[in-house]
Design a protein around this motif. Sequence first.
Motif, PDB file in Angstrom:
ATOM      1  N   UNK A   2       0.633  -1.222  -0.134  1.00 26.66           N
ATOM      2  CA  UNK A   2       0.043   0.012  -0.081  1.00 26.66           C
ATOM      3  C   UNK A   2       0.754   1.460  -0.020  1.00 26.66           C
ATOM      4  N   UNK A   3       0.443   2.352  -0.360  1.00 24.16           N
ATOM      5  CA  UNK A   3       1.047   3.824  -0.580  1.00 24.16           C
ATOM      6  C   UNK A   3       1.663   3.950   0.792  1.00 24.16           C
ATOM      7  N   UNK A   4       2.582   4.536   0.624  1.00 23.12           N
ATOM      8  CA  UNK A   4       3.617   4.991   2.016  1.00 23.12           C
ATOM      9  C   UNK A   4       2.666   5.866   2.998  1.00 23.12           C
ATOM     10  N   UNK A   6      -0.732   5.954   3.148  1.00 21.93           N
ATOM     11  CA  UNK A   6      -1.684   5.379   3.742  1.00 21.93           C
ATOM     12  C   UNK A   6      -1.348   4.242   4.862  1.00 21.93           C
ATOM     13  N   UNK A   7      -0.028   3.656   4.528  1.00 19.07           N
ATOM     14  CA  UNK A   7       0.725   2.950   5.630  1.00 19.07           C
ATOM     15  C   UNK A   7       0.964   3.885   6.907  1.00 19.07           C
ATOM     16  N   UNK A   8       1.407   4.976   6.719  1.00 17.03           N
ATOM     17  CA  UNK A   8       1.761   5.840   7.843  1.00 17.03           C
ATOM     18  C   UNK A   8       0.481   6.134   8.514  1.00 17.03           C
ATOM     19  N   UNK A   9      -0.651   6.443   7.818  1.00 18.96           N
ATOM     20  CA  UNK A   9      -1.771   6.727   8.516  1.00 18.96           C
ATOM     21  C   UNK A   9      -2.247   5.289   9.304  1.00 18.96           C
ATOM     22  N   UNK A  10      -1.989   4.537   8.849  1.00 17.65           N
ATOM     23  CA  UNK A  10      -2.591   3.189   9.494  1.00 17.65           C
ATOM     24  C   UNK A  10      -1.708   2.922  10.786  1.00 17.65           C
ATOM     25  N   UNK A  11      -0.233   3.222  10.535  1.00 18.35           N
ATOM     26  CA  UNK A  11       0.394   2.925  11.804  1.00 18.35           C
ATOM     27  C   UNK A  11       0.012   4.009  12.730  1.00 18.35           C
ATOM     28  N   UNK A  12      -0.139   5.212  12.579  1.00 22.64           N
ATOM     29  CA  UNK A  12      -0.637   6.277  13.347  1.00 22.64           C
ATOM     30  C   UNK A  12      -1.766   5.697  13.826  1.00 22.64           C
ATOM     31  N   UNK A  13      -2.810   5.353  13.360  1.00 25.83           N
ATOM     32  CA  UNK A  13      -4.087   4.916  14.157  1.00 25.83           C
ATOM     33  C   UNK A  13      -3.788   3.749  15.199  1.00 25.83           C
ATOM     34  N   UNK A  14      -3.142   2.763  15.024  1.00 28.57           N
ATOM     35  CA  UNK A  14      -2.705   1.674  15.774  1.00 28.57           C
ATOM     36  C   UNK A  14      -2.282   2.308  17.039  1.00 28.57           C
ATOM     37  N   UNK A  15      -1.154   2.996  16.865  1.00 30.16           N
ATOM     38  CA  UNK A  15      -0.397   3.687  17.887  1.00 30.16           C
ATOM     39  C   UNK A  15      -1.281   4.883  18.787  1.00 30.16           C
TER      40      UNK A  15
END
Length: 211
Positions: A2-4, A6-15
């Motif tokens: 997935x685009x970088x 989008x992936x950063x946003x997903x990482x942010x959400x989990x943290x």
Amino acid sequence: MPSASLRRWHEWMVRLGPIRYPGALFSKPQDTSVVHLTFDDGPCPKATPFVLDTLKKFDAKATFFLIGKNVQQHPDLVDRIRAEGHLMGGHSMHHENGWNTPTPEYVRSARQSLDLLEGAYFFRPPYGRLKKKQHQQLAAQGVQTVFWDVLSYDYDTQMRPKECLEHTRKRTRPGSVVVFHDSQKALPRLQGILPELLAHWRDKGWSFRTL
Ligand SMILES: [Zn+2]
């Protein structure tokens, strides 16, 4: 992959999601040998029967976050999901994006999607995009917002099934809440990963339960 961004946003959400959205569910680490499988965007005549058949083979129970307009179109599939012991939650009426939708309208859509399913109170925001105020208003109505800690990326047409499989296997821990989609778009990847993932987790001694 997935685009970088989008992936950063997903990482942010989990943290940081648990801080931004107090009371929302991301995972259940207290469940030491359980995986919580979740399926969004159904019911869909092309994909939901495949998911239900696969779950049955593994004696797995899952949670389905259903789009209201699909519930209205496919009541037979809703009946089957319920009859086979799975849990159902709402996913809005028309897959609204919370960031672009006025709060009263958004909360009404979430509420309607839940009211179509007797007694349902789990709600997953489409795209995971939810304003803080929307979360607060839903919580005040007794609605439990559910995010995730693992995305399978089965919806991403740029991903090969093998990539989805490896990513999901690596990220999933006991108590994880894993997102899949019973949609026509996700089906080619879902067919490639769901049976293999279930077999892998079963071999580790894990079971599959509703939230
Ligand atoms: Zn969705």
